[in-house]
Design an enzyme around this catalytic site. Structure first.
Site, PDB file in Angstrom:
ATOM      1  N   ASN A 175       0.835  -1.186   0.000  1.00  0.00           N
ATOM      2  CA  ASN A 175       0.000   0.000   0.000  1.00  0.00           C
ATOM      3  C   ASN A 175       0.876   1.243   0.000  1.00  0.00           C
ATOM      4  O   ASN A 175       1.633   1.474   0.941  1.00  0.00           O
ATOM      5  CB  ASN A 175      -0.902   0.027   1.240  1.00  0.00           C
ATOM      6  CG  ASN A 175      -1.802   1.256   1.265  1.00  0.00           C
ATOM      7  OD1 ASN A 175      -2.745   1.346   0.488  1.00  0.00           O
ATOM      8  ND2 ASN A 175      -1.487   2.220   2.130  1.00  0.00           N
ATOM      9  N   GLU A 176       0.774   2.027  -1.070  1.00  0.00           N
ATOM     10  CA  GLU A 176       1.376   3.355  -1.136  1.00  0.00           C
ATOM     11  C   GLU A 176       2.887   3.406  -0.902  1.00  0.00           C
ATOM     12  O   GLU A 176       3.365   3.953   0.095  1.00  0.00           O
ATOM     13  CB  GLU A 176       0.681   4.301  -0.149  1.00  0.00           C
ATOM     14  CG  GLU A 176      -0.818   4.394  -0.379  1.00  0.00           C
ATOM     15  CD  GLU A 176      -1.490   5.447   0.499  1.00  0.00           C
ATOM     16  OE1 GLU A 176      -0.859   5.933   1.447  1.00  0.00           O
ATOM     17  OE2 GLU A 176      -2.655   5.775   0.215  1.00  0.00           O
ATOM     18  N   ASN A 316      -5.234   4.971  -4.639  1.00  0.00           N
ATOM     19  CA  ASN A 316      -5.738   5.684  -3.463  1.00  0.00           C
ATOM     20  C   ASN A 316      -5.669   7.167  -3.776  1.00  0.00           C
ATOM     21  O   ASN A 316      -4.597   7.717  -4.016  1.00  0.00           O
ATOM     22  CB  ASN A 316      -4.866   5.411  -2.226  1.00  0.00           C
ATOM     23  CG  ASN A 316      -5.015   3.997  -1.712  1.00  0.00           C
ATOM     24  OD1 ASN A 316      -5.819   3.215  -2.220  1.00  0.00           O
ATOM     25  ND2 ASN A 316      -4.237   3.668  -0.699  1.00  0.00           N
ATOM     26  N   TRP A 444      -2.795   7.212  12.005  1.00  0.00           N
ATOM     27  CA  TRP A 444      -1.343   7.358  11.999  1.00  0.00           C
ATOM     28  C   TRP A 444      -0.874   8.539  12.861  1.00  0.00           C
ATOM     29  O   TRP A 444      -1.264   8.625  14.019  1.00  0.00           O
ATOM     30  CB  TRP A 444      -0.840   7.450  10.551  1.00  0.00           C
ATOM     31  CG  TRP A 444      -1.379   6.330   9.695  1.00  0.00           C
ATOM     32  CD1 TRP A 444      -2.269   6.441   8.672  1.00  0.00           C
ATOM     33  CD2 TRP A 444      -1.092   4.909   9.796  1.00  0.00           C
ATOM     34  NE1 TRP A 444      -2.539   5.208   8.122  1.00  0.00           N
ATOM     35  CE2 TRP A 444      -1.838   4.256   8.780  1.00  0.00           C
ATOM     36  CE3 TRP A 444      -0.270   4.124  10.624  1.00  0.00           C
ATOM     37  CZ2 TRP A 444      -1.801   2.861   8.581  1.00  0.00           C
ATOM     38  CZ3 TRP A 444      -0.226   2.736  10.422  1.00  0.00           C
ATOM     39  CH2 TRP A 444      -0.974   2.140   9.416  1.00  0.00           C
TER      40      TRP A 444
END
Ligand code: GBH
Length: 488
Positions: A175-176, A316, A444
């Site tokens: 992811n990313e 995303n 986060w």
């Protein structure tokens, strides 16, 4: 531009799928339960709690202990797909290829996948959503040691494919990668928090980390194709994130070039090697010189061969920014392509209304343009693997106010309209949409205050309450798919 328009409820293809996304560290909790090993996020949030706004993922939404109820909730929301990630250190506590497997962790994911199957929800599984086993950093610097990391990631991926691949058909490796590289190893605002102030080499680390991710992704895609796909018949992809960029001054050639360059430094960095099978974008080579690692002829050959193994582009996307050319020369640790980015253009106009997060403004036209940009450059089907927003002030609301999330409903409606226009007017192939996020969770470095969920989480009682956006999405997808006259 600061007032929100209502959605037109534009159509979507009949076979368009929708779902909701989460990530292990953001929802699971159970951080030290049943033999889970520590991840870099356990360390990052505990060692200097201010880095995560004083919060941590020890309990989060306690999804680890409430999973069956959460899957019931997903069914009631009408999800086609549930996108989640596996916590690497929950199933291999020390992470490495010679380390033990934690069967209790494997059992948790087996149960989750079975519960989803029982309720007809398709799993989309991400192997790495930012929570590396801490032991891999302690031993050899994790992503900073390409050969070691790749071998350990291959072992972890094989374990997941062999234990879960009979029921999981959609796999995302990372992811990313942009966020892992830049926020983890340049600004240091995310784990493991490497930056100049903490004594790390920000001139090279982000690029080395990115290189490791590309090679590890490619290798695991090849492993899946060779060893698992013949029997399991699933697919692999990677999820890239990024803003759309518009020129700060639309009459300035320098700003137009800056906007294009910023996109290449954001998406092209990973997508050119992975989805085109070629070297990094030329503008990156030109600016970064020897700071940017080189692909060997063998690696380039492997990249070329594995392009077709990526069956979709996981995107995303949240917002759009203005890009303004900076004067040369770039800073020696620049990661932007020498661009200043902001929310206001040379006319003093805002790109769109601000959400509950300062970096996230409502700009659906940018989303539509980004979809076209990606389609033209990579011509591969796109799945929106994350999109969503927190409402302004949402964290300071009563429950009753928070569930009446009109701002989010309008944002989601406009972004879905943009997908419809991209498909039917611009000819882009978009196959699905996963909203971020299923429920409010650990955001986060911002901790628990930003609320991205279509379901409200009460962090005292851990009670879940669907917001109005949840039923909006359920009905809107039904309506949009029925409205479609195009029979795709
Ligand atoms: C996604 O990242 C993540 O995959 C997901 O886990 C997360 O919860 C979700 O977005 C919502 O944030 O503070 O100005 O430096 C999106 C990419 C990159 C967007 C870092 C926010 C910080 C901008 N994110 N960025 S700033």
């Amino acid at each position: 531009t600061t007032a929100q328009k209502p959605s037109k409820d534009l159509p979507l293809p009949r076979d368009f799928v929708w779902g909701a996304a989460t990530a292990a560290y953001q929802i699971e909790g159970g951080a030290f339960q049943d033999g889970k090993g520590p991840s870099i996020w356990d360390m990052f949030s505990h060692v200097v709690p201010s880095r995560t706004s004083g919060d941590n993922g020890d309990v989060a939404c306690d999804h680890y202990n409430r999973m069956p109820k959460d899957v019931e909730l997903m069914e009631s929301l009408g999800l086609d797909v549930y996108r989640f990630s596996i916590s690497w250190s929950r199933i291999i506590p020390l992470g490495g290829r010679h380390d033990q497997v934690n069967e209790a962790g494997v059992t948790f994911y087996n149960n989750l996948i079975d519960q989803l199957a029982a309720r007809n929800i398709t799993p989309s599984v991400t192997l790495y959503h930012w929570d590396a086993p801490q032991a891999l950093y302690d031993r050899y610097g994790a992503f900073l040691n390409t050969a070691e990391f790749k071998a350990d990631f291959e072992n972890y991926a094989r374990l997941c494919f062999s234990r879960f691949g009979d029921r999981v058909k959609e796999w995302v490796t990372f992811n990313e990668p942009y966020v892992i590289s830049v926020f983890g190893h340049h600004s240091g605002s995310l784990a493991p928090g490497h930056n100049r102030a903490t004594g790390f080499d920000t001139k090279t680390e982000p690029w080395r980390v990115g290189h490791t991710i590309i090679l590890s992704h490619t290798s695991v895609a090849q492993i899946y194709a060779d060893e698992f796909r013949p029997t399991q018949e699933g697919c692999t992809a990677i999820v890239l994130n990024g803003h759309m960029y518009e020129p700060f001054d639309s009459n300035s050639n320098a700003d137009k070039a800056a906007a294009r360059r910023r996109m290449e430094f954001y998406f092209g960095w990973f997508a050119d090697p992975i989805y085109l099978g070629q070297d990094y974008p030329a503008v990156m080579r030109a600016q970064l010189g020897s700071r940017l690692p080189k692909f060997s002829p063998d690696e380039l050959e492997l990249l070329r061969k594995s392009v077709s193994l990526n069956t979709f582009f996981g995107l995303n996307h949240y917002s759009t920014k203005y890009a303004r050319a900076l004067p040369d020369p770039p800073a020696d640790d620049d990661i932007t392509g020498n661009v200043e980015e902001g929310a206001i253009n040379s006319e003093g106009e805002e790109i769109g209304p601000v959400s509950g997060m300062i970096w996230l403004r409502v700009a659906p036209e940018g989303f539509r343009k980004l979809l076209s940009w990606l389609w033209k450059r990579y011509s591969i089907p796109i799945i929106i693997t994350e999109n969503g927003c927190p409402c302004p002030g949402e964290n300071n609301m009563t429950l009753e106010q928070a569930v009446d999330d009109q701002f989010r409903i309008r944002y989601l409606g406009l972004y879905l309209d943009a997908i419809s226009q991209a498909i039917y007017t611009d000819g882009v192939l978009v196959k699905g949409y996963y909203v971020w996020s299923l429920m409010d969770n650990f955001e986060w470095s911002a901790g628990y205050s930003p609320r991205f969920g279509i379901v409200h989480t009460d962090y005292k009682t851990l009670l879940r309450t669907p917001k109005k956006s949840a039923s909006y999405l359920k009905h809107s997808f039904r309506h949009r798919r029925e409205r479609n006259q195009h029979h795709i």
